[in-house]
Design an enzyme around this catalytic site. Structure first.
Site, PDB file in Angstrom:
ATOM      1  CG  ASP A 203      -2.104   0.907   1.082  1.00  0.00           C
ATOM      2  OD1 ASP A 203      -2.336   1.422  -0.036  1.00  0.00           O
ATOM      3  OD2 ASP A 203      -2.803   1.133   2.087  1.00  0.00           O
ATOM      4  N   GLY A 204       0.327   2.320  -0.591  1.00  0.00           N
ATOM      5  CA  GLY A 204       0.989   3.621  -0.539  1.00  0.00           C
ATOM      6  C   GLY A 204       1.570   4.105  -1.857  1.00  0.00           C
TER       7      GLY A 204
ATOM      8  CD1 TRP B 196       7.376   6.643  -2.509  1.00  0.00           C
ATOM      9  CD2 TRP B 196       6.959   6.788  -4.714  1.00  0.00           C
ATOM     10  NE1 TRP B 196       8.579   6.680  -3.164  1.00  0.00           N
ATOM     11  CE2 TRP B 196       8.356   6.757  -4.510  1.00  0.00           C
ATOM     12  CE3 TRP B 196       6.469   6.875  -6.012  1.00  0.00           C
ATOM     13  CZ2 TRP B 196       9.263   6.819  -5.565  1.00  0.00           C
ATOM     14  CZ3 TRP B 196       7.371   6.940  -7.059  1.00  0.00           C
ATOM     15  CH2 TRP B 196       8.743   6.911  -6.832  1.00  0.00           C
TER      16      TRP B 196
ATOM     17  CB  SER C 299      -8.862  -5.293  -3.177  1.00  0.00           C
ATOM     18  OG  SER C 299      -9.395  -4.002  -3.418  1.00  0.00           O
TER      19      SER C 299
ATOM     20  CG  ASN D   6      -7.914  -1.956  -5.304  1.00  0.00           C
ATOM     21  OD1 ASN D   6      -7.047  -2.797  -5.073  1.00  0.00           O
ATOM     22  ND2 ASN D   6      -8.112  -0.940  -4.488  1.00  0.00           N
TER      23      ASN D   6
ATOM     24  NE  ARG E  49      -2.990  -1.375   4.393  1.00  0.00           N
ATOM     25  CZ  ARG E  49      -4.231  -1.450   3.983  1.00  0.00           C
ATOM     26  NH1 ARG E  49      -5.055  -2.293   4.562  1.00  0.00           N
ATOM     27  NH2 ARG E  49      -4.668  -0.683   3.005  1.00  0.00           N
TER      28      ARG E  49
HETATM   29  C1  IPE Z   1      -5.611  -2.731  -0.304  1.00  0.00           C
HETATM   30  O1  IPE Z   1      -5.182  -1.425  -0.482  1.00  0.00           O
HETATM   31  C2  IPE Z   1      -5.595  -3.468  -1.603  1.00  0.00           C
HETATM   32  C3  IPE Z   1      -4.270  -3.683  -2.187  1.00  0.00           C
HETATM   33  C4  IPE Z   1      -3.110  -3.410  -1.637  1.00  0.00           C
HETATM   34  C5  IPE Z   1      -4.273  -4.288  -3.485  1.00  0.00           C
HETATM   35  P1  IPE Z   1      -6.221  -0.237  -0.662  1.00  0.00           P
HETATM   36  O2  IPE Z   1      -5.405   1.004  -0.715  1.00  0.00           O
HETATM   37  O3  IPE Z   1      -7.118  -0.503  -1.790  1.00  0.00           O
HETATM   38  O4  IPE Z   1      -7.048  -0.319   0.696  1.00  0.00           O
HETATM   39  P2  IPE Z   1      -7.996   0.744   1.391  1.00  0.00           P
HETATM   40  O5  IPE Z   1      -9.021   1.126   0.392  1.00  0.00           O
HETATM   41  O6  IPE Z   1      -7.142   1.908   1.782  1.00  0.00           O
HETATM   42  O7  IPE Z   1      -8.550   0.043   2.583  1.00  0.00           O
HETATM   43  C1  IPE Z   2      -1.516   0.180  -3.342  1.00  0.00           C
HETATM   44  O1  IPE Z   2      -1.281   1.539  -3.395  1.00  0.00           O
HETATM   45  C2  IPE Z   2      -1.692  -0.441  -4.698  1.00  0.00           C
HETATM   46  C3  IPE Z   2      -3.066  -0.854  -5.031  1.00  0.00           C
HETATM   47  C4  IPE Z   2      -4.081  -0.831  -4.223  1.00  0.00           C
HETATM   48  C5  IPE Z   2      -3.289  -1.342  -6.376  1.00  0.00           C
HETATM   49  P1  IPE Z   2      -2.488   2.577  -3.447  1.00  0.00           P
HETATM   50  O2  IPE Z   2      -2.833   2.829  -4.858  1.00  0.00           O
HETATM   51  O3  IPE Z   2      -3.603   2.124  -2.593  1.00  0.00           O
HETATM   52  O4  IPE Z   2      -1.795   3.868  -2.820  1.00  0.00           O
HETATM   53  P2  IPE Z   2      -2.442   4.900  -1.796  1.00  0.00           P
HETATM   54  O5  IPE Z   2      -2.976   4.106  -0.647  1.00  0.00           O
HETATM   55  O6  IPE Z   2      -3.518   5.638  -2.524  1.00  0.00           O
HETATM   56  O7  IPE Z   2      -1.299   5.767  -1.388  1.00  0.00           O
HETATM   57 MG    MG Z   3      -4.075   2.385  -0.642  1.00  0.00          MG
END
Ligand code: IPE
Ligand code: IPE
Ligand code: MG
Length: 246
Positions: free
Chosen positions: A21-22, A26, A66, A69, A189
């Protein structure tokens, strides 16, 4: 002393799962589009995989997309799917070189045709490897997985193939998309979020959790080693008392 040398190699997890995540945050910090964060995140997948290989970890599960997503802007979803197809195509040779077996969990049917094709090819091309499993969670949600398992068990009960009294932990596990893999001992995480986001709800019943503020594109081998050190500092009691363990 570097972090790796502090790790007890006789007590490493067999299976590590990561909620990557992130990427978006970033990218924003760099003044870039979210997709740029996702593409740089691919390098962190390599870091995590190398770190796991050095530790002798047998299974690495990565939450890549997910079910929820799909609710992101279409441009981002399309970009993620393209990145997936391209990355897999580019990486197959290296996966083979490193004896990595590539597999997926989740609702593969719901993915675009181009993705499904690339996934099938990569699985086939790596099916003989057995140093480490790279398990990509794609279009995955734990509630979907559990619901699906319940449905399939109910069908078998209806057909008289399963006796309801015989339904137990093990049987339920065997109906999940993770049926062939042990439960993760360690769940990581990144990005400072303290939640599970519908990941492996059944399988993490006794996993140790490691949360780090590091954003996924900044995640390096050393961050995984730190997580394993943290894991090794825990006492896993499984309901027993501390005294019983010694
Ligand atoms: C969880 O991250 C899903 C993946 C890392 C693929 P999200 O960024 O989608 O989760 P939420 O929405 O912040 O809970
Ligand atoms: C995780 O990073 C990757 C996926 C969920 C595909 P994010 O896209 O959720 O990044 P943030 O949480 O918005 O920073
Ligand atoms: Mg995220």
């Amino acid at each position: 002393m570097d972090v790796f040398s502090k790790i007890d190699l006789n007590n490493t997890p067999k299976h590590i799962a990561i909620i990557m995540d992130g990427n978006g945050r970033w990218a924003k910090k760099q003044g870039q589009e979210r997709l740029y964060g996702h593409s740089i995140g691919v390098e962190s997948v390599r870091e995590a995989l190398n770190a796991c290989k050095r530790l002798g970890v047998k299974y690495l599960t990565l939450y890549a997309f997910s079910t929820e997503n799909w609710n992101r802007p279409k441009e981002e979803v399309d970009g993620l799917m393209n990145l997936l197809v391209q990355t897999i195509a580019n990486e197959v040779d290296d996966l083979n070189k490193n004896k990595v077996r590539f597999v997926t969990i989740g609702n593969e049917e719901g993915l675009p045709e181009s993705c499904k094709e690339e996934l099938r090819a990569a699985k086939k091309a790596t099916e003989k490897n057995d140093d480490i499993y790279l398990i990509l969670a794609l279009n995955y949600s734990a509630r979907w997985e559990i619901t699906n398992a319940i449905k399939n068990i109910a069908i078998k009960v209806n057909q008289g193939e399963i006796e309801p009294n015989l339904i137990n932990d093990e049987l339920v596990s065997s109906f999940l998309t993770t049926a062939n893999y042990p439960d993760p001992e360690l769940l990581i995480r990144t990005s400072g979020e303290l939640r599970i986001s519908n990941f492996l709800l059944w399988q993490i019943a006794y996993s140790e959790f490691h949360f780090t503020d590091v954003l996924w594109p900044d995640f390096k081998e050393e961050d995984l080693f730190k997580a394993v050190l943290d894991y090794q500092s825990r006492e896993r009691r499984f309901g027993q008392t501390s005294e019983q363990l010694t």
